[in-house]
Structure formats: C-alpha cells, structure tokens
Design a protein around this motif. Sequence first.
Motif, PDB file in Angstrom:
ATOM      1  N   LYS A 193       6.329  21.987   5.061  1.00 62.43           N
ATOM      2  CA  LYS A 193       7.147  22.793   4.023  1.00 62.43           C
ATOM      3  C   LYS A 193       6.257  23.512   3.001  1.00 62.43           C
ATOM      4  O   LYS A 193       6.393  24.490   2.571  1.00 62.43           O
ATOM      5  N   ALA A 194       5.050  22.891   2.707  1.00 61.68           N
ATOM      6  CA  ALA A 194       4.065  23.531   1.959  1.00 61.68           C
ATOM      7  C   ALA A 194       3.459  24.793   2.580  1.00 61.68           C
ATOM      8  O   ALA A 194       3.195  25.890   1.952  1.00 61.68           O
ATOM      9  N   ALA A 195       3.229  24.544   3.594  1.00 60.53           N
ATOM     10  CA  ALA A 195       2.865  25.814   4.568  1.00 60.53           C
ATOM     11  C   ALA A 195       3.780  27.005   4.482  1.00 60.53           C
ATOM     12  O   ALA A 195       3.567  28.236   4.276  1.00 60.53           O
ATOM     13  N   VAL A 196       5.181  26.497   4.554  1.00 62.02           N
ATOM     14  CA  VAL A 196       6.154  27.913   4.878  1.00 62.02           C
ATOM     15  C   VAL A 196       6.325  28.281   3.438  1.00 62.02           C
ATOM     16  O   VAL A 196       6.647  29.363   3.294  1.00 62.02           O
ATOM     17  N   PHE A 197       6.406  27.342   2.443  1.00 61.90           N
ATOM     18  CA  PHE A 197       6.528  27.725   1.024  1.00 61.90           C
ATOM     19  C   PHE A 197       5.229  28.782   0.695  1.00 61.90           C
ATOM     20  O   PHE A 197       5.603  29.788  -0.152  1.00 61.90           O
ATOM     21  N   ALA A 198       4.140  28.504   1.107  1.00 62.53           N
ATOM     22  CA  ALA A 198       3.080  29.467   0.794  1.00 62.53           C
ATOM     23  C   ALA A 198       3.262  30.690   1.387  1.00 62.53           C
ATOM     24  O   ALA A 198       2.760  31.768   0.968  1.00 62.53           O
ATOM     25  N   LEU A 199       3.804  30.639   3.001  1.00 66.65           N
ATOM     26  CA  LEU A 199       3.979  31.728   3.548  1.00 66.65           C
ATOM     27  C   LEU A 199       4.827  32.671   2.884  1.00 66.65           C
ATOM     28  O   LEU A 199       4.988  33.887   2.980  1.00 66.65           O
ATOM     29  N   ASP A 200       5.937  32.046   2.529  1.00 69.76           N
ATOM     30  CA  ASP A 200       7.172  33.097   1.804  1.00 69.76           C
ATOM     31  C   ASP A 200       6.651  33.635   0.510  1.00 69.76           C
ATOM     32  O   ASP A 200       6.784  34.687   0.104  1.00 69.76           O
ATOM     33  N   GLU A 201       5.626  32.898  -0.207  1.00 67.18           N
ATOM     34  CA  GLU A 201       5.033  33.329  -1.429  1.00 67.18           C
ATOM     35  C   GLU A 201       4.024  34.478  -1.186  1.00 67.18           C
ATOM     36  O   GLU A 201       4.155  35.549  -1.802  1.00 67.18           O
ATOM     37  N   LEU A 202       3.272  34.628  -0.002  1.00 64.10           N
ATOM     38  CA  LEU A 202       2.392  35.622   0.491  1.00 64.10           C
ATOM     39  C   LEU A 202       3.132  36.867   0.794  1.00 64.10           C
ATOM     40  O   LEU A 202       2.912  37.851   0.358  1.00 64.10           O
ATOM     41  N   MET A 203       4.456  36.528   1.666  1.00 65.97           N
ATOM     42  CA  MET A 203       4.936  37.594   2.002  1.00 65.97           C
ATOM     43  C   MET A 203       5.762  38.428   0.902  1.00 65.97           C
ATOM     44  O   MET A 203       5.956  39.499   0.826  1.00 65.97           O
ATOM     45  N   GLU A 204       6.174  37.549  -0.157  1.00 62.02           N
ATOM     46  CA  GLU A 204       6.714  38.173  -1.341  1.00 62.02           C
ATOM     47  C   GLU A 204       5.687  39.054  -2.244  1.00 62.02           C
ATOM     48  O   GLU A 204       5.992  40.141  -2.655  1.00 62.02           O
ATOM     49  N   GLU A 205       4.572  38.390  -2.254  1.00 62.83           N
ATOM     50  CA  GLU A 205       3.408  39.047  -2.879  1.00 62.83           C
ATOM     51  C   GLU A 205       2.945  40.279  -2.397  1.00 62.83           C
ATOM     52  O   GLU A 205       2.890  41.336  -2.990  1.00 62.83           O
ATOM     53  N   THR A 206       2.951  40.397  -0.941  1.00 64.63           N
ATOM     54  CA  THR A 206       2.306  41.572  -0.246  1.00 64.63           C
ATOM     55  C   THR A 206       3.381  42.517   0.260  1.00 64.63           C
ATOM     56  O   THR A 206       3.000  43.712   0.527  1.00 64.63           O
ATOM     57  N   GLY A 207       4.536  42.203   0.359  1.00 62.44           N
ATOM     58  CA  GLY A 207       5.588  43.064   0.974  1.00 62.44           C
ATOM     59  C   GLY A 207       5.690  43.105   2.639  1.00 62.44           C
ATOM     60  O   GLY A 207       6.297  43.804   3.144  1.00 62.44           O
ATOM     61  N   GLU A 208       4.563  42.424   2.930  1.00 65.40           N
ATOM     62  CA  GLU A 208       4.486  42.255   4.487  1.00 65.40           C
ATOM     63  C   GLU A 208       5.779  41.010   4.916  1.00 65.40           C
ATOM     64  O   GLU A 208       5.844  40.105   4.400  1.00 65.40           O
ATOM     65  N   ARG A 209       6.033  41.253   6.214  1.00 69.91           N
ATOM     66  CA  ARG A 209       7.079  40.259   6.800  1.00 69.91           C
ATOM     67  C   ARG A 209       6.535  39.967   8.247  1.00 69.91           C
ATOM     68  O   ARG A 209       6.761  40.850   9.118  1.00 69.91           O
ATOM     69  N   LEU A 210       6.014  38.823   8.330  1.00 63.00           N
ATOM     70  CA  LEU A 210       5.347  38.384   9.799  1.00 63.00           C
ATOM     71  C   LEU A 210       6.278  37.209  10.346  1.00 63.00           C
ATOM     72  O   LEU A 210       6.924  36.643   9.708  1.00 63.00           O
ATOM     73  N   PRO A 211       6.351  37.469  11.794  1.00 57.67           N
ATOM     74  CA  PRO A 211       7.167  36.282  12.356  1.00 57.67           C
ATOM     75  C   PRO A 211       6.509  35.110  12.224  1.00 57.67           C
ATOM     76  O   PRO A 211       5.012  35.035  11.919  1.00 57.67           O
ATOM     77  N   VAL A 212       7.038  33.864  12.023  1.00 57.86           N
ATOM     78  CA  VAL A 212       6.598  32.604  11.865  1.00 57.86           C
ATOM     79  C   VAL A 212       6.933  31.616  12.917  1.00 57.86           C
ATOM     80  O   VAL A 212       8.279  31.547  13.302  1.00 57.86           O
ATOM     81  N   ILE A 213       6.128  30.956  13.733  1.00 55.30           N
ATOM     82  CA  ILE A 213       6.468  29.965  14.668  1.00 55.30           C
ATOM     83  C   ILE A 213       6.170  28.331  13.815  1.00 55.30           C
ATOM     84  O   ILE A 213       5.004  28.385  13.571  1.00 55.30           O
ATOM     85  N   ILE A 214       7.052  27.615  13.973  1.00 54.01           N
ATOM     86  CA  ILE A 214       6.901  26.314  13.581  1.00 54.01           C
ATOM     87  C   ILE A 214       6.638  25.406  14.700  1.00 54.01           C
ATOM     88  O   ILE A 214       7.748  25.265  15.595  1.00 54.01           O
ATOM     89  N   SER A 215       5.656  24.419  14.888  1.00 54.38           N
ATOM     90  CA  SER A 215       5.593  23.683  15.702  1.00 54.38           C
ATOM     91  C   SER A 215       5.165  22.307  15.584  1.00 54.38           C
ATOM     92  O   SER A 215       4.088  21.854  14.923  1.00 54.38           O
ATOM     93  N   GLY A 216       5.981  21.094  15.767  1.00 56.13           N
ATOM     94  CA  GLY A 216       5.878  20.048  15.402  1.00 56.13           C
ATOM     95  C   GLY A 216       5.203  19.120  16.673  1.00 56.13           C
ATOM     96  O   GLY A 216       4.984  19.592  17.621  1.00 56.13           O
ATOM     97  N   THR A 217       4.698  17.789  16.353  1.00 50.19           N
ATOM     98  CA  THR A 217       4.188  17.219  17.541  1.00 50.19           C
ATOM     99  C   THR A 217       4.906  15.780  17.472  1.00 50.19           C
ATOM    100  O   THR A 217       4.920  14.890  16.238  1.00 50.19           O
ATOM    101  N   VAL A 218       5.455  15.192  18.551  1.00 46.38           N
ATOM    102  CA  VAL A 218       5.981  13.832  18.581  1.00 46.38           C
ATOM    103  C   VAL A 218       4.798  12.943  19.051  1.00 46.38           C
ATOM    104  O   VAL A 218       4.039  13.175  20.093  1.00 46.38           O
ATOM    105  N   THR A 219       4.587  11.901  18.336  1.00 49.13           N
ATOM    106  CA  THR A 219       3.304  11.214  18.506  1.00 49.13           C
ATOM    107  C   THR A 219       3.728   9.931  19.234  1.00 49.13           C
ATOM    108  O   THR A 219       2.465   9.408  19.558  1.00 49.13           O
ATOM    109  N   ASP A 220       4.652   9.236  19.680  1.00 50.64           N
ATOM    110  CA  ASP A 220       4.745   8.492  20.543  1.00 50.64           C
ATOM    111  C   ASP A 220       6.143   8.576  21.153  1.00 50.64           C
ATOM    112  O   ASP A 220       7.045   9.449  21.002  1.00 50.64           O
TER     113      ASP A 220
END
Length: 350
Positions: A193-220
């Motif tokens: 969520k910190a990464a997502v927040f940072a990406l939102d902030e960056l895109m707001e700052e730059t006006g760029e809009r890039l696709p985002v893929i979010i990938s988790g890992t199941v550990t057991d």
Amino acid sequence: MNAAATYTRAQALPEILKHRIAILDGAMGTMIQRYKLTEEQVRGERFKDHHKDLKNNSDLLVITQPAVIREIHEQYLAAGADIIETNTFGATTVAQDDFALGHLVRELNLAAAKLAREACDKYSTPDKPRFAAGALGPMPRTASISPDVNDPGARNITFDELREAYLEQARALLEGGVDLFLVETIFDTLNAKAAVFALDELMEETGERLPVIISGTVTDASGRILSGQTVTAFWHSVRHAKPIAVGLNCALGAALMRPYIEELSKVAGDTYISCYPNAGLPNPMSDTGFDETPDITGGLLEEFAKSGFLNIAGGCCGTTPAHIAEIAKKVSAYRPRAKHDPLFSGLVAA
C-alpha cells in the motif's frame, strides 16, 4: 491508474490483455547466478575499494556489468516475452543502505530502466510491441511484522519511510523510460500500500498515467501472505488502486499455487490476472536452484490457461528463457480470462 483510456504509456497493453495471454519474463536473480560473477566483477573499477561486500547486490550490475543485464533481457525477449522487468528488485534506499549504497538509488533505477527500455525498443515490432516494467520489490523491512519476537509492537520502518523510498525509486524508473510498474513479491500488504500510495503521488505530480500490476506471494500451504491475509483479503486491500492486473508470483511454484490463483481469478472480477511462479520448490543441488524443467512449468501454466485463470503468464525464481519460451508456446492456444467472466459471475459480490 484508473482507466485504460487515461494511460500515457503502454496504451496498447489493455487491448493485448483482452485478446491473448501476455508473456512476462522469467527470473533475473537465478539467471545472474549462472554467470558466476566474482566479488571483483560485481564491484567493477568504480567500487573496488568499497568497504562492504557487494557480491550479493545484483541491482548494482546495471552499473558495473550492464552487458550481463542487457543479455538477460534480450534472451527473454527472444523467447517471446511481451513484458520484461527492470533489474531493480532491491534498488531502494531501504535495501541499498545494507550495502552502504543508498545514495546510488536514483542512478541504479535510471540505468536499469534505460537497459530495459533499449532492449524492448530493439525487439518491438508493430505487431508485437514490448513493454518495460519498473519492478518495485517488497523491501527487506516490513511495516506489519515485528523484527523482535519479544516485542510484537516493535517496527523497524514506518509507512512514510516506505512511501518515500518507493517514490524515489519510481520517479527514476519513470524518467528512465518504463511503460508500467510492477509491485511484486508482496509478503506484507502494508508495504504494498505504501508503494501504491507512492505511485499515485508520482502520477499526480507528473501527469503521467501508467498501468500498474500488483503481485503478492503466498508463502505456505495456508494460502496466506506472510502478513496474514488470505488471497481474497489481499485483493480487497489493494483493489482501490485499480491495477491493470493482480496476481501471484514466486513462493510455492505453480503446482501448489493453483488453488490460490483460482481463488484470485474468481474474486478479482474487475481486473486481469497475472501468474509467474517459481520453477517448483528450491533445490540447492539443481543447476538453477529449482527442479522444474521448462516442459513441467509450461505444462502447469497451460492448465491454468485452459482453466480460464490467466491474462499474464511468466516465471519467477529458477525459470530461464527456455521456461518462458515453453510457457509462451503452451498458453498461446487458450483465450485469456475476461473481466467479469461469466464463468465466475455471481460467485462474489461486486
């Protein structure tokens, strides 16, 4: 991040995902290990007198051994990858401070993005564009879990520190020319969520809009990520980011991952699904550190595709260009999973 129509880069990607299963590249770390680089080779001339060991700092190779990283990128593109990841899994101040190289983060991410961008440009054709994904790894510190077994409330990093580190990384990746972002190998949703927040902030700052893929890992085999969430809970924690795709990677390998990618494909009806597993479970005696051959991994992902789970398929630890070529060949016969697929309609509330 919201709609395909607003993307300023990788505008062709949503249409590709609608019509076929796209191919992501394979492992970077285990491919680098094949080169058997020495401490001196990793250091290069520039860091020959650095006071800390650097052999395990694979991110540094974009500066000291760029030809190795370029060659790996190009091998995956030649194998059929539509999307390649930048070699930036640990290219944040949080990770690089362990090597006393935190001050290099901007340079590392710029160099990595340019290497991936150049490789994609070399292999792109009008019929098969290639995309460079800026890889944001999970960080070596976690905002949700105590580093001290005797103090459950202890933390060694804050949300804001994570956000700032991700923002610095993402800004350099964007400047270096990536087409999309991949927040990957998530074991702690709060870090993601910190990464997502940072990406939102960056895109707001730059006006760029890039696709985002979010990938988790199941550990057991419990079907949870390390910070305790089930796959369904994980999705509901990040769906506000409106990623172009959500998925699972690394961890258990495809065979043990199957029930969790099926679960995700059912609950995440309003986005696409990605899956890039390890080549089975680790085996230190194996050449790549993992047992599965390309045919085995390719066959497992073929079954996922046949079952209607996938929009993006690739490999994580232990996979090679041969694995990616086999995955590409085997999933090409199947239609991609559609958003709001009738196969899964009515199983969960919207």
